[in-house]
Scaffold this motif. Structure first.
Motif, PDB file in Angstrom:
ATOM      1  N   THR A  11      42.322  40.749  25.212  1.00 53.27           N
ATOM      2  CA  THR A  11      41.053  40.274  24.666  1.00 53.27           C
ATOM      3  C   THR A  11      39.988  40.276  25.762  1.00 53.27           C
ATOM      4  N   THR A  12      40.349  39.798  26.934  1.00 52.84           N
ATOM      5  CA  THR A  12      39.401  39.768  28.056  1.00 52.84           C
ATOM      6  C   THR A  12      38.962  41.179  28.437  1.00 52.84           C
ATOM      7  N   ILE A  13      39.904  42.096  28.500  1.00 52.49           N
ATOM      8  CA  ILE A  13      39.588  43.492  28.842  1.00 52.49           C
ATOM      9  C   ILE A  13      38.688  44.098  27.780  1.00 52.49           C
ATOM     10  N   LYS A  14      39.000  43.830  26.522  1.00 51.50           N
ATOM     11  CA  LYS A  14      38.206  44.372  25.428  1.00 51.50           C
ATOM     12  C   LYS A  14      36.787  43.817  25.492  1.00 51.50           C
ATOM     13  N   GLU A  15      36.647  42.503  25.743  1.00 47.26           N
ATOM     14  CA  GLU A  15      35.327  41.887  25.848  1.00 47.26           C
ATOM     15  C   GLU A  15      34.552  42.456  27.035  1.00 47.26           C
ATOM     16  N   ALA A  16      35.245  42.618  28.167  1.00 51.26           N
ATOM     17  CA  ALA A  16      34.590  43.160  29.366  1.00 51.26           C
ATOM     18  C   ALA A  16      34.141  44.595  29.120  1.00 51.26           C
ATOM     19  N   THR A  18      33.456  45.983  26.212  1.00 49.76           N
ATOM     20  CA  THR A  18      32.345  45.940  25.256  1.00 49.76           C
ATOM     21  C   THR A  18      31.051  45.574  25.968  1.00 49.76           C
ATOM     22  N   LYS A  19      31.108  44.531  26.825  1.00 48.61           N
ATOM     23  CA  LYS A  19      29.916  44.099  27.565  1.00 48.61           C
ATOM     24  C   LYS A  19      29.425  45.216  28.500  1.00 48.61           C
ATOM     25  N   ALA A  20      30.364  45.868  29.178  1.00 46.04           N
ATOM     26  CA  ALA A  20      29.991  46.951  30.101  1.00 46.04           C
ATOM     27  C   ALA A  20      29.355  48.101  29.329  1.00 46.04           C
ATOM     28  N   THR A  21      29.939  48.441  28.182  1.00 41.01           N
ATOM     29  CA  THR A  21      29.406  49.534  27.366  1.00 41.01           C
ATOM     30  C   THR A  21      27.999  49.202  26.890  1.00 41.01           C
ATOM     31  N   GLU A  22      27.802  47.970  26.431  1.00 43.20           N
ATOM     32  CA  GLU A  22      26.481  47.547  25.977  1.00 43.20           C
ATOM     33  C   GLU A  22      25.481  47.570  27.129  1.00 43.20           C
ATOM     34  N   ALA A  23      25.922  47.126  28.302  1.00 46.19           N
ATOM     35  CA  ALA A  23      25.032  47.117  29.476  1.00 46.19           C
ATOM     36  C   ALA A  23      24.635  48.541  29.854  1.00 46.19           C
ATOM     37  N   VAL A  24      25.585  49.465  29.799  1.00 42.91           N
ATOM     38  CA  VAL A  24      25.288  50.868  30.129  1.00 42.91           C
ATOM     39  C   VAL A  24      24.326  51.439  29.096  1.00 42.91           C
TER      40      VAL A  24
END
Length: 143
Positions: A11-16, A18-24
């Protein structure tokens, strides 16, 4: 207990991720918008520069100069020169071509070719880079 930590890690990896993808995506969008703005500003500046009075004056000056020069130039182009001798006529281009072939056949190397026409002998003699020989000739009767 192990299942919970693995599940939590996923879950943590998936959230990270997702956040990284959105930031990019956000960074790319901002960069694209900024690049578009910069490109538009450059286009506007180039258009303004092209319309500047100095540029317009230069264009007009060049146009006038070109018109003046072309008025004073009487362009003539030699299409072909034909030499008429008793019994036959030969063109300069055929003489030049025959000399080039003769030079190639004899394996002569050089940059500058000078041609000398001898009407009495009906021959075209030539030199290559200032060097000549009795063998450096083309019989005009064969052209």
């Amino acid at each position: 207990m192990r299942k919970k930590s693995t599940s939590r890690a996923k879950t943590t990896i998936k959230e990270a991720t997702t956040k990284a993808t959105e930031a990019v995506k956000e960074t790319v969008e901002k960069t694209t918008v900024k690049a578009t703005e910069v490109i538009e500003e450059a286009k506007d500046a180039a258009a303004d520069l092209a319309k500047a009075p100095v540029v317009e004056e230069a264009k007009e000056t060049v146009k006038k100069a070109v018109k003046e020069v072309t008025k004073n130039i009487d362009i003539k182009k030699f299409v072909e020169t034909t030499i008429e001798l008793p019994g036959f006529a030969v063109t300069m281009s055929s003489i030049e071509e025959a000399i080039k072939e003769d030079i190639k056949a004899k394996g002569i190397a050089g940059k500058e070719i000078s041609v000398y026409l001898n009407v009495e002998q009906k021959a075209a003699y030539y030199t290559v880079d200032g060097q000549g020989s009795d063998d450096y000739k083309v019989d005009l009767n064969t052209l």
